[in-house]
Design a protein around this motif. Structure first.
Motif, PDB file in Angstrom:
ATOM      1  N   ASP A 101      -2.162  10.191  -9.735  1.00  0.00           N
ATOM      2  CA  ASP A 101      -2.807  11.207  -8.904  1.00  0.00           C
ATOM      3  C   ASP A 101      -3.562  12.230  -9.751  1.00  0.00           C
ATOM      4  OD1 ASP A 101      -3.529  12.513  -6.581  1.00  0.00           O
ATOM      5  OD2 ASP A 101      -1.649  13.601  -6.397  1.00  0.00           O
ATOM      6  N   LEU A 118      -4.084  -0.800  -4.600  1.00  0.00           N
ATOM      7  CA  LEU A 118      -3.091   0.167  -5.073  1.00  0.00           C
ATOM      8  C   LEU A 118      -1.672  -0.391  -4.967  1.00  0.00           C
ATOM      9  CD1 LEU A 118      -2.423   3.068  -6.053  1.00  0.00           C
ATOM     10  CD2 LEU A 118      -2.355   3.742  -3.626  1.00  0.00           C
ATOM     11  N   SER A 139       1.442   9.437  -0.206  1.00  0.00           N
ATOM     12  CA  SER A 139       0.541   9.879   0.864  1.00  0.00           C
ATOM     13  C   SER A 139      -0.544  10.790   0.309  1.00  0.00           C
ATOM     14  CB  SER A 139       1.341  10.598   1.952  1.00  0.00           C
ATOM     15  OG  SER A 139       0.483  11.049   2.988  1.00  0.00           O
ATOM     16  N   ILE A 142      -3.106   8.744  -1.695  1.00  0.00           N
ATOM     17  CA  ILE A 142      -4.039   8.029  -0.807  1.00  0.00           C
ATOM     18  C   ILE A 142      -5.092   9.001  -0.278  1.00  0.00           C
ATOM     19  CG2 ILE A 142      -4.258   6.737   1.338  1.00  0.00           C
ATOM     20  CD1 ILE A 142      -1.367   5.716   0.811  1.00  0.00           C
ATOM     21  N   ASP A 143      -4.666  10.200   0.085  1.00  0.00           N
ATOM     22  CA  ASP A 143      -5.624  11.201   0.573  1.00  0.00           C
ATOM     23  C   ASP A 143      -6.653  11.546  -0.500  1.00  0.00           C
ATOM     24  OD1 ASP A 143      -4.498  11.372   3.086  1.00  0.00           O
ATOM     25  OD2 ASP A 143      -3.254  13.123   2.608  1.00  0.00           O
ATOM     26  N   THR A 146      -9.138   8.582  -0.747  1.00  0.00           N
ATOM     27  CA  THR A 146     -10.068   8.480   0.387  1.00  0.00           C
ATOM     28  C   THR A 146     -11.026   9.671   0.437  1.00  0.00           C
ATOM     29  OG1 THR A 146      -8.422   9.486   1.862  1.00  0.00           O
ATOM     30  CG2 THR A 146      -8.499   7.080   1.771  1.00  0.00           C
ATOM     31  N   VAL A 154      -9.152   0.999   0.977  1.00  0.00           N
ATOM     32  CA  VAL A 154      -8.003   1.219   0.101  1.00  0.00           C
ATOM     33  C   VAL A 154      -6.852   0.360   0.609  1.00  0.00           C
ATOM     34  CG1 VAL A 154      -6.427   2.908  -0.893  1.00  0.00           C
ATOM     35  CG2 VAL A 154      -8.771   3.577  -0.314  1.00  0.00           C
ATOM     36  N   VAL A 156      -3.142  -0.635   0.278  1.00  0.00           N
ATOM     37  CA  VAL A 156      -1.905  -0.055  -0.234  1.00  0.00           C
ATOM     38  C   VAL A 156      -0.790  -1.087  -0.100  1.00  0.00           C
ATOM     39  CG1 VAL A 156      -0.250   1.840  -0.032  1.00  0.00           C
ATOM     40  CG2 VAL A 156      -2.681   2.234   0.481  1.00  0.00           C
ATOM     41  N   VAL A 182       0.491   4.545   5.968  1.00  0.00           N
ATOM     42  CA  VAL A 182      -0.792   3.870   6.159  1.00  0.00           C
ATOM     43  C   VAL A 182      -1.301   4.083   7.579  1.00  0.00           C
ATOM     44  CG1 VAL A 182      -1.915   1.604   6.251  1.00  0.00           C
ATOM     45  CG2 VAL A 182      -0.393   2.175   4.340  1.00  0.00           C
ATOM     46  N   LYS A 185      -2.993   7.347   8.118  1.00  0.00           N
ATOM     47  CA  LYS A 185      -4.346   7.414   7.559  1.00  0.00           C
ATOM     48  C   LYS A 185      -5.334   6.681   8.465  1.00  0.00           C
ATOM     49  CE  LYS A 185      -2.128   9.164   4.114  1.00  0.00           C
ATOM     50  NZ  LYS A 185      -1.883  10.623   4.074  1.00  0.00           N
ATOM     51  N   VAL A 192      -7.879   2.583   5.289  1.00  0.00           N
ATOM     52  CA  VAL A 192      -6.654   2.280   4.536  1.00  0.00           C
ATOM     53  C   VAL A 192      -5.967   1.091   5.194  1.00  0.00           C
ATOM     54  CG1 VAL A 192      -4.453   3.201   3.686  1.00  0.00           C
ATOM     55  CG2 VAL A 192      -6.445   4.696   3.853  1.00  0.00           C
TER      56      VAL A 192
END
Length: 379
Positions: A101, A118, A139, A142-143, A146, A154, A156, A182, A185, A192
């Protein structure tokens, strides 16, 4: 010279060598960009391919190439065997979710992937690093992805099994939270997708209780490939032109004559040494111009040497040589209906540089364009 000056000299020398190595590594990685759909394999040692260098990326690349997708793996890291046509990736052994991250924005801005694969979280469990809040960190990661590349798909994955009983239980708990992450999102309009990787492997597929065997990595490759095929645009469309023609039978031996040069594919100096360059030369029917097309898509000369793209490169201008036959993709060739010959591992064509017609010009691979210097006839 004083001891201090000698030490400084040694340190500066080491720094210089390291800088050169980094430059060479970066050049190699950049050279594999092929203009295809950019896909970033992102994660930890399982993405890097610990125990089996290249990991799942080998089987995934081979599936994509066989189906004639043009895909460009991207990332700052680089490793894997010759059978892996593109060695770039973003896998970092030992890294946790928070470490990915902290760096991912820069990687994404540099490479602008169309698709991200990912697989992350294993090291949070192995290091017992705030395991209960690992789903929240995933989470947030992922944010961040995106937000940085909002038009990317993406994918996951749930993490693969672990052999240790306690760690296995923690992995199951972590994985159980991923579908809801997921879905949240997706509900927010983000691109995602969930990939159920956990169910595709068992602990029997692990070489050390953590990392897959070659067969286990190939199961991961199959799962990624199936998921990518189900998402329109994530890997583009297969290249259907030019249409291939069937490879000749194993007994087909012939000279290969260039349409543009009227000269034949020839091993320089009648050499049988690994690494000898392939070139064009006046056609003479000698053993170093007699190529046997096998059912394995090889082009053999002298019976045991194969036409080979040096180092498994996929770059324009990569040298074409001979090498002991080994079955890898950089020794596979496809005859096409328009007379071109495609290097299967690279997805590029056998090419005479600069349209030359001179004796001794070494052959290379180059992006296919159908010009006369890329067309051949078997005689």
């Amino acid at each position: 010279m004083s001891a201090g000056k000698r030490l400084l000299t040694l340190v500066l020398g080491a720094v210089t060598v390291l800088a050169l190595l980094v430059a060479v590594r970066a050049t190699a990685a950049q050279a594999e960009s092929n203009g295809g759909v950019r896909v970033m394999p992102l994660g930890d040692s399982i993405t890097e391919g610990t125990q089996v260098p290249g990991g799942y990326r080998i089987g995934l690349w081979q599936r994509l190439a066989a189906a004639r997708y043009t895909v460009d793996f991207v990332g700052t890291q680089f490793n894997g065997p010759g059978s892996l046509g593109d060695h770039d990736h973003q896998g970092h052994p030992g890294w946790r979710i928070d470490q990915i991250d902290a760096n991912v924005t820069g990687w994404l801005r540099t490479h602008n992937p169309r698709t991200v694969l990912l697989h992350i979280g294993t090291n949070d469990i192995l290091q017992n690093y705030n395991v209960s809040t690992a789903p929240q960190r995933l989470s947030a990661l992922i944010d961040r992805i995106t937000a940085t590349v909002p038009n990317a798909d993406v994918l996951v994955a749930t993490i693969i099994p672990l052999s240790s009983a306690g760690q296995a239980a923690a992995a199951r708990t972590f994985n159980a939270a991923i579908p809801d992450i997921v879905w949240s999102k997706v509900s927010a309009g983000k691109r995602v997708h969930l990939v159920d990787m956990y169910s595709k492997l068992t602990t029997a597929d692990l070489i050390d209780g953590i990392h897959p065997t070659a067969g286990g990595y190939d199961k991961m490759a199959a799962a990624w490939y199936a998921a990518l095929q189900s998402i329109p645009g994530s890997i583009g469309q297969p290249n259907t032109t030019p249409s291939p023609t069937p490879s000749p039978s194993p007994s087909t031996t012939s000279s290969i004559r260039g349409v543009g040069s009227n000269r034949c594919v020839d091993v320089a100096g009648v050499s049988q040494a690994n690494g000898a360059r392939a070139q064009i030369w006046d056609c003479n029917g000698q053993a170093n111009q007699r190529w046997t097309a096998t059912s394995a898509s090889e082009l053999r000369v002298y019976g045991n040497k194969c036409l080979d793209v040096n180092g498994g490169s996929t770059a324009d201008g990569a040298a074409v040589i001979i090498w002991d036959c080994n079955g890898q993709n950089n020794q596979k060739w496809r005859f096409n209906a328009d007379g071109t010959i495609t290097a299967v591992g690279a997805g590029k064509c056998l090419d005479v540089p600069n349209y030359s017609t001179a004796n001794g010009v070494p052959l290379q691979i180059w992006s296919c364009n159908g010009a006369a210097n890329q067309r051949w006839t078997r005689t």
